[in-house]
Scaffold this motif. Sequence first.
Motif, PDB file in Angstrom:
ATOM      1  N   LEU A  39      -2.076   7.811   7.339  1.00  0.00           N
ATOM      2  CA  LEU A  39      -1.991   8.351   5.987  1.00  0.00           C
ATOM      3  C   LEU A  39      -2.054   9.871   6.075  1.00  0.00           C
ATOM      4  N   THR A  40      -1.157  10.542   5.365  1.00  0.00           N
ATOM      5  CA  THR A  40      -1.132  12.000   5.340  1.00  0.00           C
ATOM      6  C   THR A  40      -1.381  12.461   3.920  1.00  0.00           C
ATOM      7  N   SER A  41      -2.458  13.189   3.726  1.00  0.00           N
ATOM      8  CA  SER A  41      -2.856  13.649   2.407  1.00  0.00           C
ATOM      9  C   SER A  41      -1.947  14.773   1.924  1.00  0.00           C
ATOM     10  N   SER A  42      -1.598  14.728   0.647  1.00  0.00           N
ATOM     11  CA  SER A  42      -0.875  15.848   0.042  1.00  0.00           C
ATOM     12  C   SER A  42      -1.843  16.708  -0.766  1.00  0.00           C
ATOM     13  N   VAL A  43      -3.110  16.286  -0.826  1.00  0.00           N
ATOM     14  CA  VAL A  43      -4.129  16.992  -1.597  1.00  0.00           C
ATOM     15  C   VAL A  43      -5.107  17.713  -0.681  1.00  0.00           C
ATOM     16  N   GLU A  44      -5.578  17.042   0.336  1.00  0.00           N
ATOM     17  CA  GLU A  44      -6.632  17.545   1.221  1.00  0.00           C
ATOM     18  C   GLU A  44      -6.072  18.330   2.407  1.00  0.00           C
ATOM     19  N   GLY A  45      -5.224  19.318   2.161  1.00  0.00           N
ATOM     20  CA  GLY A  45      -4.729  20.186   3.227  1.00  0.00           C
ATOM     21  C   GLY A  45      -3.982  19.468   4.331  1.00  0.00           C
ATOM     22  N   GLN A  46      -3.169  18.481   3.985  1.00  0.00           N
ATOM     23  CA  GLN A  46      -2.385  17.717   4.956  1.00  0.00           C
ATOM     24  C   GLN A  46      -3.258  16.968   5.962  1.00  0.00           C
ATOM     25  N   ALA A  47      -4.467  16.573   5.556  1.00  0.00           N
ATOM     26  CA  ALA A  47      -5.348  15.792   6.429  1.00  0.00           C
ATOM     27  C   ALA A  47      -4.665  14.483   6.808  1.00  0.00           C
ATOM     28  N   ASN A  48      -4.931  14.017   8.017  1.00  0.00           N
ATOM     29  CA  ASN A  48      -4.373  12.760   8.496  1.00  0.00           C
ATOM     30  C   ASN A  48      -5.496  11.763   8.745  1.00  0.00           C
ATOM     31  N   TYR A  49      -5.291  10.547   8.266  1.00  0.00           N
ATOM     32  CA  TYR A  49      -6.236   9.455   8.470  1.00  0.00           C
ATOM     33  C   TYR A  49      -5.485   8.347   9.182  1.00  0.00           C
ATOM     34  N   THR A  50      -6.134   7.694  10.154  1.00  0.00           N
ATOM     35  CA  THR A  50      -5.482   6.617  10.889  1.00  0.00           C
ATOM     36  C   THR A  50      -6.379   5.397  10.938  1.00  0.00           C
ATOM     37  N   GLY A  51      -5.753   4.258  11.203  1.00  0.00           N
ATOM     38  CA  GLY A  51      -6.506   3.023  11.328  1.00  0.00           C
ATOM     39  C   GLY A  51      -5.659   1.928  11.939  1.00  0.00           C
ATOM     40  N   ILE A  52      -6.340   0.935  12.471  1.00  0.00           N
ATOM     41  CA  ILE A  52      -5.693  -0.249  13.027  1.00  0.00           C
ATOM     42  C   ILE A  52      -6.102  -1.430  12.153  1.00  0.00           C
ATOM     43  N   ALA A  53      -5.105  -2.148  11.643  1.00  0.00           N
ATOM     44  CA  ALA A  53      -5.376  -3.277  10.748  1.00  0.00           C
ATOM     45  C   ALA A  53      -4.864  -4.570  11.346  1.00  0.00           C
ATOM     46  N   GLN A  54      -5.617  -5.625  11.120  1.00  0.00           N
ATOM     47  CA  GLN A  54      -5.183  -6.973  11.456  1.00  0.00           C
ATOM     48  C   GLN A  54      -4.913  -7.664  10.127  1.00  0.00           C
ATOM     49  N   LEU A  55      -3.632  -7.939   9.832  1.00  0.00           N
ATOM     50  CA  LEU A  55      -3.242  -8.512   8.547  1.00  0.00           C
ATOM     51  C   LEU A  55      -2.848  -9.969   8.693  1.00  0.00           C
ATOM     52  N   THR A  56      -3.126 -10.737   7.647  1.00  0.00           N
ATOM     53  CA  THR A  56      -2.703 -12.127   7.556  1.00  0.00           C
ATOM     54  C   THR A  56      -1.978 -12.310   6.238  1.00  0.00           C
ATOM     55  N   GLN A  57      -0.755 -12.820   6.307  1.00  0.00           N
ATOM     56  CA  GLN A  57       0.022 -13.093   5.098  1.00  0.00           C
ATOM     57  C   GLN A  57       0.186 -14.590   4.934  1.00  0.00           C
ATOM     58  N   VAL A  58      -0.201 -15.119   3.771  1.00  0.00           N
ATOM     59  CA  VAL A  58       0.014 -16.506   3.410  1.00  0.00           C
ATOM     60  C   VAL A  58       0.800 -16.485   2.108  1.00  0.00           C
ATOM     61  N   ASN A  59       2.018 -17.000   2.159  1.00  0.00           N
ATOM     62  CA  ASN A  59       2.960 -16.875   1.048  1.00  0.00           C
ATOM     63  C   ASN A  59       3.137 -15.383   0.767  1.00  0.00           C
ATOM     64  N   ASN A  60       2.839 -14.907  -0.427  1.00  0.00           N
ATOM     65  CA  ASN A  60       2.996 -13.484  -0.742  1.00  0.00           C
ATOM     66  C   ASN A  60       1.685 -12.709  -0.648  1.00  0.00           C
ATOM     67  N   THR A  61       0.572 -13.381  -0.389  1.00  0.00           N
ATOM     68  CA  THR A  61      -0.746 -12.749  -0.386  1.00  0.00           C
ATOM     69  C   THR A  61      -1.114 -12.239   1.004  1.00  0.00           C
ATOM     70  N   VAL A  62      -1.651 -11.009   1.052  1.00  0.00           N
ATOM     71  CA  VAL A  62      -2.049 -10.395   2.314  1.00  0.00           C
ATOM     72  C   VAL A  62      -3.543 -10.105   2.274  1.00  0.00           C
ATOM     73  N   THR A  63      -4.232 -10.409   3.367  1.00  0.00           N
ATOM     74  CA  THR A  63      -5.642 -10.062   3.536  1.00  0.00           C
ATOM     75  C   THR A  63      -5.823  -9.514   4.943  1.00  0.00           C
ATOM     76  N   GLY A  64      -6.907  -8.788   5.135  1.00  0.00           N
ATOM     77  CA  GLY A  64      -7.156  -8.283   6.475  1.00  0.00           C
ATOM     78  C   GLY A  64      -8.316  -7.328   6.550  1.00  0.00           C
ATOM     79  N   LYS A  65      -8.518  -6.811   7.742  1.00  0.00           N
ATOM     80  CA  LYS A  65      -9.566  -5.837   8.040  1.00  0.00           C
ATOM     81  C   LYS A  65      -8.929  -4.663   8.752  1.00  0.00           C
ATOM     82  N   MET A  66      -9.479  -3.478   8.504  1.00  0.00           N
ATOM     83  CA  MET A  66      -8.985  -2.270   9.151  1.00  0.00           C
ATOM     84  C   MET A  66     -10.144  -1.513   9.784  1.00  0.00           C
ATOM     85  N   VAL A  67      -9.932  -1.042  10.997  1.00  0.00           N
ATOM     86  CA  VAL A  67     -10.862  -0.136  11.651  1.00  0.00           C
ATOM     87  C   VAL A  67     -10.304   1.263  11.441  1.00  0.00           C
TER      88      VAL A  67
END
Length: 135
Positions: A39-67
Amino acid sequence: MKPAKTIALLAVLAATISCGGNVNTPNLLTVSGKWSFALTSSVEGQANYTGIAQLTQVNNTVTGKMVLNNAPCATTATITGAVNGYNVTFQITEGGQVVTLIGTVNSVFESMSGTYSAPATGCLSGDSGSWSAGG
């Protein structure tokens, strides 16, 4: 029924069935799996945030956890959301607040991108910007 009409009817039916499998291609693909988010902020001085997510999709619904690697509010977050065709919407709950991600996934479901926004209150103080993810 005459043999010629029967053959023509069967040919039309076969063409309909074989083409119908490709009409809803996004429904056959899924965002389930491991994704690297940036994620690149357009507000906070171009700050960058990163993460690794494990996603599960069942039909159209998505759930998961992100570090989260360098987010200011938390080190882990839950993700909920939906996939509608090639459109995606996620809510990442970190540090008690919800960050909304809206975007699209590419035609082979190997990358996603869009924009994000956070509420005006809380740790992220109304931050917004762009995001991308690769599987």
